[in-house]
Design a protein around this motif. Structure first.
Motif, PDB file in Angstrom:
ATOM      1  N   LEU A  93      14.509 -15.090 -30.190  1.00  0.00           N
ATOM      2  CA  LEU A  93      14.475 -14.010 -31.164  1.00  0.00           C
ATOM      3  C   LEU A  93      15.817 -13.279 -31.220  1.00  0.00           C
ATOM      4  N   LEU A  94      16.398 -13.019 -30.069  1.00  0.00           N
ATOM      5  CA  LEU A  94      17.628 -12.244 -30.006  1.00  0.00           C
ATOM      6  C   LEU A  94      18.855 -13.029 -30.461  1.00  0.00           C
ATOM      7  N   ASP A  95      18.891 -14.321 -30.188  1.00  0.00           N
ATOM      8  CA  ASP A  95      20.052 -15.157 -30.508  1.00  0.00           C
ATOM      9  C   ASP A  95      19.938 -15.656 -31.936  1.00  0.00           C
ATOM     10  N   SER A  96      20.336 -14.816 -32.890  1.00  0.00           N
ATOM     11  CA  SER A  96      20.108 -15.126 -34.300  1.00  0.00           C
ATOM     12  C   SER A  96      20.910 -16.318 -34.810  1.00  0.00           C
ATOM     13  N   GLU A 123      26.465  -8.551 -32.416  1.00  0.00           N
ATOM     14  CA  GLU A 123      26.014  -8.810 -33.776  1.00  0.00           C
ATOM     15  C   GLU A 123      24.539  -9.226 -33.800  1.00  0.00           C
ATOM     16  N   ASP A 124      24.128 -10.044 -32.816  1.00  0.00           N
ATOM     17  CA  ASP A 124      22.721 -10.437 -32.711  1.00  0.00           C
ATOM     18  C   ASP A 124      21.845  -9.209 -32.505  1.00  0.00           C
ATOM     19  N   LEU A 125      22.267  -8.332 -31.600  1.00  0.00           N
ATOM     20  CA  LEU A 125      21.494  -7.120 -31.323  1.00  0.00           C
ATOM     21  C   LEU A 125      21.437  -6.201 -32.531  1.00  0.00           C
ATOM     22  N   GLN A 126      22.562  -6.071 -33.222  1.00  0.00           N
ATOM     23  CA  GLN A 126      22.594  -5.217 -34.404  1.00  0.00           C
ATOM     24  C   GLN A 126      21.618  -5.729 -35.455  1.00  0.00           C
ATOM     25  N   LEU A 140      18.928  -7.544 -35.015  1.00  0.00           N
ATOM     26  CA  LEU A 140      17.567  -7.312 -34.539  1.00  0.00           C
ATOM     27  C   LEU A 140      17.160  -5.851 -34.714  1.00  0.00           C
ATOM     28  N   LEU A 141      18.044  -4.937 -34.337  1.00  0.00           N
ATOM     29  CA  LEU A 141      17.738  -3.509 -34.462  1.00  0.00           C
ATOM     30  C   LEU A 141      17.506  -3.121 -35.917  1.00  0.00           C
ATOM     31  N   GLU A 142      18.273  -3.696 -36.814  1.00  0.00           N
ATOM     32  CA  GLU A 142      18.081  -3.418 -38.239  1.00  0.00           C
ATOM     33  C   GLU A 142      16.720  -3.933 -38.712  1.00  0.00           C
ATOM     34  N   ARG A 143      16.291  -5.083 -38.182  1.00  0.00           N
ATOM     35  CA  ARG A 143      14.968  -5.609 -38.542  1.00  0.00           C
ATOM     36  C   ARG A 143      13.856  -4.696 -38.024  1.00  0.00           C
ATOM     37  N   PHE A 144      14.135  -3.961 -36.939  1.00  0.00           N
ATOM     38  CA  PHE A 144      13.146  -3.041 -36.380  1.00  0.00           C
ATOM     39  C   PHE A 144      13.242  -1.640 -36.972  1.00  0.00           C
ATOM     40  N   GLY A 145      14.051  -1.468 -38.008  1.00  0.00           N
ATOM     41  CA  GLY A 145      14.059  -0.208 -38.724  1.00  0.00           C
ATOM     42  C   GLY A 145      15.241   0.708 -38.484  1.00  0.00           C
ATOM     43  N   ALA A 201      23.296   3.240 -37.076  1.00  0.00           N
ATOM     44  CA  ALA A 201      22.645   3.432 -35.779  1.00  0.00           C
ATOM     45  C   ALA A 201      22.526   2.107 -35.041  1.00  0.00           C
ATOM     46  N   ALA A 202      22.230   1.030 -35.759  1.00  0.00           N
ATOM     47  CA  ALA A 202      22.108  -0.280 -35.140  1.00  0.00           C
ATOM     48  C   ALA A 202      23.443  -0.739 -34.569  1.00  0.00           C
ATOM     49  N   LYS A 203      24.518  -0.497 -35.298  1.00  0.00           N
ATOM     50  CA  LYS A 203      25.845  -0.902 -34.822  1.00  0.00           C
ATOM     51  C   LYS A 203      26.226  -0.145 -33.555  1.00  0.00           C
ATOM     52  N   ILE A 204      26.011   1.157 -33.548  1.00  0.00           N
ATOM     53  CA  ILE A 204      26.352   1.978 -32.375  1.00  0.00           C
ATOM     54  C   ILE A 204      25.476   1.604 -31.181  1.00  0.00           C
ATOM     55  N   THR A 205      24.183   1.434 -31.408  1.00  0.00           N
ATOM     56  CA  THR A 205      23.262   1.111 -30.322  1.00  0.00           C
ATOM     57  C   THR A 205      23.582  -0.261 -29.748  1.00  0.00           C
ATOM     58  N   ALA A 206      23.848  -1.250 -30.602  1.00  0.00           N
ATOM     59  CA  ALA A 206      24.199  -2.596 -30.138  1.00  0.00           C
ATOM     60  C   ALA A 206      25.466  -2.557 -29.297  1.00  0.00           C
TER      61      ALA A 206
END
Length: 68
Positions: free
Chosen positions: A33-36, A45-48, A50-55, A60-65
């Protein structure tokens, strides 16, 4: 502010972390799931993505990733 607090603050209010942890039967499922892009690595980039898919919004996704 700690990194943990920044990440917690960035989570959408309705984010179900408990449900997410129960969603996988084994670590390989989570990796898939994580390794897009399928390169065998989990990148920022994979984490970003995923975070965007979770809302998360894209900022925020870029900073959190990046913090993760």
């Amino acid at each position: 502010m700690s990194v943990e607090q920044e990440v917690a603050d960035a989570l959408p209010g309705d984010f179900d972390l408990y449900g997410l942890t129960k969603a996988f039967n084994n670590p390989l499922e989570a990796l898939k799931l994580l390794d897009s892009n399928g390169d065998g690595k989990i990148t920022k980039e994979d984490l970003q993505e995923l975070l965007e898919r979770f809302g998360f919004n894209s900022f925020a996704a870029k900073i959190t990733a990046k913090l993760l």
